[in-house]
Write a protein that holds these residues in place. Structure first.
Motif, PDB file in Angstrom:
ATOM      1  N   SER A  18       0.832  -1.211   0.000  1.00 34.51           N
ATOM      2  CA  SER A  18       0.000   0.000   0.000  1.00 34.51           C
ATOM      3  C   SER A  18       0.868   1.262   0.000  1.00 34.51           C
ATOM      4  O   SER A  18       0.542   2.243  -0.676  1.00 34.51           O
ATOM      5  CB  SER A  18      -0.978  -0.006   1.177  1.00 34.51           C
ATOM      6  OG  SER A  18      -0.300  -0.100   2.389  1.00 34.51           O
ATOM      7  N   TYR A  19       1.981   1.239   0.727  1.00 39.32           N
ATOM      8  CA  TYR A  19       2.919   2.363   0.697  1.00 39.32           C
ATOM      9  C   TYR A  19       3.471   2.551  -0.721  1.00 39.32           C
ATOM     10  O   TYR A  19       3.565   3.672  -1.220  1.00 39.32           O
ATOM     11  CB  TYR A  19       4.063   2.117   1.680  1.00 39.32           C
ATOM     12  CG  TYR A  19       5.160   3.147   1.610  1.00 39.32           C
ATOM     13  CD1 TYR A  19       5.081   4.326   2.340  1.00 39.32           C
ATOM     14  CD2 TYR A  19       6.273   2.950   0.786  1.00 39.32           C
ATOM     15  CE1 TYR A  19       6.089   5.285   2.252  1.00 39.32           C
ATOM     16  CE2 TYR A  19       7.276   3.896   0.706  1.00 39.32           C
ATOM     17  CZ  TYR A  19       7.179   5.057   1.437  1.00 39.32           C
ATOM     18  OH  TYR A  19       8.169   5.993   1.340  1.00 39.32           O
ATOM     19  N   SER A  20       3.842   1.443  -1.336  1.00 37.22           N
ATOM     20  CA  SER A  20       4.431   1.491  -2.666  1.00 37.22           C
ATOM     21  C   SER A  20       3.459   2.068  -3.694  1.00 37.22           C
ATOM     22  O   SER A  20       3.850   2.847  -4.559  1.00 37.22           O
ATOM     23  CB  SER A  20       4.862   0.080  -3.071  1.00 37.22           C
ATOM     24  OG  SER A  20       5.485   0.080  -4.316  1.00 37.22           O
ATOM     25  N   ILE A  21       2.200   1.688  -3.593  1.00 38.40           N
ATOM     26  CA  ILE A  21       1.190   2.194  -4.522  1.00 38.40           C
ATOM     27  C   ILE A  21       0.906   3.670  -4.243  1.00 38.40           C
ATOM     28  O   ILE A  21       0.835   4.488  -5.160  1.00 38.40           O
ATOM     29  CB  ILE A  21      -0.097   1.352  -4.429  1.00 38.40           C
ATOM     30  CG1 ILE A  21       0.153  -0.047  -4.988  1.00 38.40           C
ATOM     31  CG2 ILE A  21      -1.248   2.019  -5.167  1.00 38.40           C
ATOM     32  CD1 ILE A  21      -0.962  -1.031  -4.725  1.00 38.40           C
ATOM     33  N   GLU A  22       0.761   4.016  -2.974  1.00 40.22           N
ATOM     34  CA  GLU A  22       0.406   5.382  -2.594  1.00 40.22           C
ATOM     35  C   GLU A  22       1.481   6.390  -2.989  1.00 40.22           C
ATOM     36  O   GLU A  22       1.176   7.487  -3.473  1.00 40.22           O
ATOM     37  CB  GLU A  22       0.170   5.450  -1.086  1.00 40.22           C
ATOM     38  CG  GLU A  22      -0.292   6.806  -0.603  1.00 40.22           C
ATOM     39  CD  GLU A  22      -0.598   6.826   0.887  1.00 40.22           C
ATOM     40  OE1 GLU A  22      -0.759   7.936   1.421  1.00 40.22           O
ATOM     41  OE2 GLU A  22      -0.669   5.746   1.495  1.00 40.22           O
ATOM     42  N   TYR A  23       2.740   6.035  -2.801  1.00 39.34           N
ATOM     43  CA  TYR A  23       3.820   6.990  -3.045  1.00 39.34           C
ATOM     44  C   TYR A  23       4.592   6.746  -4.341  1.00 39.34           C
ATOM     45  O   TYR A  23       5.574   7.432  -4.610  1.00 39.34           O
ATOM     46  CB  TYR A  23       4.786   7.005  -1.855  1.00 39.34           C
ATOM     47  CG  TYR A  23       4.144   7.557  -0.612  1.00 39.34           C
ATOM     48  CD1 TYR A  23       3.899   8.923  -0.481  1.00 39.34           C
ATOM     49  CD2 TYR A  23       3.753   6.709   0.412  1.00 39.34           C
ATOM     50  CE1 TYR A  23       3.286   9.433   0.648  1.00 39.34           C
ATOM     51  CE2 TYR A  23       3.139   7.207   1.547  1.00 39.34           C
ATOM     52  CZ  TYR A  23       2.906   8.567   1.660  1.00 39.34           C
ATOM     53  OH  TYR A  23       2.287   9.074   2.783  1.00 39.34           O
ATOM     54  N   GLY A  24       4.169   5.786  -5.126  1.00 35.42           N
ATOM     55  CA  GLY A  24       4.856   5.532  -6.396  1.00 35.42           C
ATOM     56  C   GLY A  24       6.296   5.101  -6.203  1.00 35.42           C
ATOM     57  O   GLY A  24       7.186   5.562  -6.928  1.00 35.42           O
ATOM     58  N   GLU A  25       6.529   4.216  -5.243  1.00 31.38           N
ATOM     59  CA  GLU A  25       7.888   3.772  -4.914  1.00 31.38           C
ATOM     60  C   GLU A  25       8.584   3.160  -6.135  1.00 31.38           C
ATOM     61  O   GLU A  25       7.995   2.392  -6.876  1.00 31.38           O
ATOM     62  CB  GLU A  25       7.816   2.749  -3.782  1.00 31.38           C
ATOM     63  CG  GLU A  25       9.162   2.232  -3.338  1.00 31.38           C
ATOM     64  CD  GLU A  25       9.034   1.145  -2.271  1.00 31.38           C
ATOM     65  OE1 GLU A  25      10.059   0.890  -1.624  1.00 31.38           O
ATOM     66  OE2 GLU A  25       7.953   0.570  -2.110  1.00 31.38           O
ATOM     67  N   ARG A  26       9.831   3.512  -6.291  1.00 30.65           N
ATOM     68  CA  ARG A  26      10.672   2.984  -7.363  1.00 30.65           C
ATOM     69  C   ARG A  26      11.974   2.479  -6.768  1.00 30.65           C
ATOM     70  O   ARG A  26      12.359   2.876  -5.667  1.00 30.65           O
ATOM     71  CB  ARG A  26      10.996   4.070  -8.391  1.00 30.65           C
ATOM     72  CG  ARG A  26       9.818   4.542  -9.189  1.00 30.65           C
ATOM     73  CD  ARG A  26      10.239   5.721 -10.069  1.00 30.65           C
ATOM     74  NE  ARG A  26       9.195   6.113 -10.973  1.00 30.65           N
ATOM     75  CZ  ARG A  26       9.203   5.850 -12.276  1.00 30.65           C
ATOM     76  NH1 ARG A  26      10.202   5.210 -12.812  1.00 30.65           N
ATOM     77  NH2 ARG A  26       8.216   6.245 -13.037  1.00 30.65           N
TER      78      ARG A  26
END
Length: 173
Positions: free
Chosen positions: A117-125
């Motif tokens: 959910s963090y990765s989706i919310e903040y566009g983690e790369r």
């Protein structure tokens, strides 16, 4: 209750069997990616995406095949005592130990859920030159953990049915 458990085991194992048979072919995709990496480094410009893509493919191979591995009973087991036990003793021991697996996978699922959910919310790369988004592989990771959870629950149901005397449950090898 037994009819529910039998239906659950049948459906989960059918799905995990098909997906596991598909996932085992991901190794060939990974070999192709690594072969392209070697070819491109030797004859062309090195590809930026090959190392991470091979890692992502290996993660999918490992996690999507995890439920299939549990289903086949290809986990490591100390056979010193276990091999001499009766089927009923094995089922009782497996019913207890699968609870630890369910707890472990539950904790992994919770942590994976937060990370995804963090990765989706903040566009983690990733922090590499290619910089792919992390959410696709994290979604695959969550699916693999969920499938392993469902298969571990199916194993618990099979052990309970063995302990209660249902003979239509296939025996573990």
């Amino acid at each position: 209750m037994t009819a529910f458990m039998q239906a659950y085991v049948r459906r989960v194992e059918a799905f995990n069997y098909r997906l596991g048979r598909f996932a085992m072919y991901l190794i060939f995709l990974m070999i192709g990616i690594l072969a392209w990496s070697s070819i491109s480094k030797t004859f062309f410009l090195p590809s930026l995406w090959t190392l991470e893509m091979a890692q992502f493919t290996m993660m999918a191979y490992f996690l999507l095949g995890g439920a299939y591995s549990i289903q086949l009973g290809s986990n490591v087991r100390m056979d010193l005592l276990y091999g001499a036990w009766s089927d009923r003793q094995k089922a009782a021991f497996d019913a207890v130990t699968v609870l630890f697996l369910l707890f472990y996978l539950g904790v992994m699922f919770y942590g994976g859920w937060l990370s995804t959910s963090y990765s989706i919310e903040y566009g983690e790369r990733t922090r590499t030159a290619w910089r792919p988004y992390m959410w696709p592989i994290k979604v695959v990771m969550m699916a693999g953990i969920l499938l392993m959870l469902s298969q571990a629950l199916a194993e618990l149901f099979k052990d309970i049915m063995r302990l209660t005397g249902h003979r239509d449950v296939e025996e573990k090898s």
